[in-house]
Every structure is written in structure tokens, then in C-alpha cells.
Motif scaffolding. Structure first.
Motif, PDB file in Angstrom:
ATOM      1  N   LEU A 227      -5.464  -3.719 -10.288  1.00  0.00           N
ATOM      2  CA  LEU A 227      -5.226  -4.756 -11.296  1.00  0.00           C
ATOM      3  C   LEU A 227      -5.199  -6.150 -10.668  1.00  0.00           C
ATOM      4  O   LEU A 227      -5.684  -7.120 -11.274  1.00  0.00           O
ATOM      5  N   ILE A 228      -4.657  -6.259  -9.474  1.00  0.00           N
ATOM      6  CA  ILE A 228      -4.665  -7.564  -8.791  1.00  0.00           C
ATOM      7  C   ILE A 228      -6.102  -7.976  -8.494  1.00  0.00           C
ATOM      8  O   ILE A 228      -6.479  -9.138  -8.697  1.00  0.00           O
ATOM      9  N   GLY A 229      -6.915  -7.043  -8.032  1.00  0.00           N
ATOM     10  CA  GLY A 229      -8.312  -7.346  -7.744  1.00  0.00           C
ATOM     11  C   GLY A 229      -9.078  -7.763  -8.992  1.00  0.00           C
ATOM     12  O   GLY A 229      -9.841  -8.727  -8.968  1.00  0.00           O
TER      13      GLY A 229
ATOM     14  N   SER B  19       0.328   5.689  -2.692  1.00  0.00           N
ATOM     15  CA  SER B  19       0.764   6.271  -3.954  1.00  0.00           C
ATOM     16  C   SER B  19      -0.172   5.822  -5.079  1.00  0.00           C
ATOM     17  O   SER B  19      -0.788   4.763  -5.003  1.00  0.00           O
ATOM     18  N   PRO B  20      -0.256   6.599  -6.136  1.00  0.00           N
ATOM     19  CA  PRO B  20      -1.120   6.209  -7.268  1.00  0.00           C
ATOM     20  C   PRO B  20      -0.688   4.892  -7.910  1.00  0.00           C
ATOM     21  O   PRO B  20      -1.525   4.111  -8.353  1.00  0.00           O
ATOM     22  N   LEU B  21       0.625   4.653  -7.946  1.00  0.00           N
ATOM     23  CA  LEU B  21       1.105   3.397  -8.526  1.00  0.00           C
ATOM     24  C   LEU B  21       0.619   2.200  -7.713  1.00  0.00           C
ATOM     25  O   LEU B  21       0.192   1.183  -8.276  1.00  0.00           O
ATOM     26  N   LEU B  22       0.651   2.305  -6.386  1.00  0.00           N
ATOM     27  CA  LEU B  22       0.178   1.226  -5.532  1.00  0.00           C
ATOM     28  C   LEU B  22      -1.313   0.992  -5.718  1.00  0.00           C
ATOM     29  O   LEU B  22      -1.768  -0.155  -5.766  1.00  0.00           O
TER      30      LEU B  22
END
Length: 98
Positions: A15-17, A6-9
Motif C-alpha cells: 500500500l505504501i508503494g 508477515s502478511p500484514l507487513l
């Protein structure tokens, strides 16, 4: 795992990266403790301690392995058909409890 992300994932993983890369550039020493903790947990998951596993499991004899597990169950179960208990329903439309 879903085939299509999904785009949210995708945004969350990006962002985590970015956060991990920024943390490694600014202060890499702070990442040592989480990496060590996750590494130890992963190693304990993949290779559990042998002492805890060996003490709880008792070795079985060859005769116990040959025996059929269903053979030890008693077959004294009787086939009893279902019985219908006749009963009546009150025709009152009022509830019993007010």
C-alpha cells in the motif's frame, strides 16, 4: 530483521508503494520536500559535521593510551562475607494496616 515477512507487513509495504506511485503520477512536486528532508538527515547521519565532533573530543597522548584502564582503579576492596540478621516474623494473620 526477521527472515520471514508477515502478511500484514507485506500488505502495508504494498500500500505504501501504491500510494507513492500514485502521488508521483498525480503531483510529483509535493514529494520534493520530504525527499530533501530525508536526504539531508541521511547525509548528516552518515557524515556528521566535523566541527561538532572535533571540539568535544580531546586528543589523548600516547602514554594515556598505553595505560591499562583497570590499573588506575584502587584495589582496596575487602572481602566481607554476608551476615544473616536474625529476626522473627509475627504469627498474626491480620495485616498491620487496615
Amino acid at each position: 530483521m526477521p527472515r520471514k515477512m508477515s502478511p500484514l507487513l507485506i500488505v502495508i509495504l504494498a500500500l505504501i508503494g501504491v500510494g507513492l506511485i500514485a502521488q508521483m503520477l498525480n503531483n510529483p512536486v509535493q514529494l520534493i520536500i520530504p525527499v530533501v528532508v530525508f536526504g539531508v538527515i541521511y547525509l548528516l547521519y552518515k557524515f556528521p559535521p566535523g566541527g561538532a565532533r572535533a571540539s568535544s573530543a580531546k586528543p589523548r597522548s600516547k602514554q594515556a593510551n598505553r595505560r591499562d584502564p583497570q590499573a588506575s582503579k584502587p584495589k582496596s576492596r575487602k572481602n566481607i562475607p554476608f551476615r544473616v540478621i536474625e529476626g522473627g516474623k509475627d504469627d498474626d494473620n491480620l495485616p498491620k494496616y487496615h
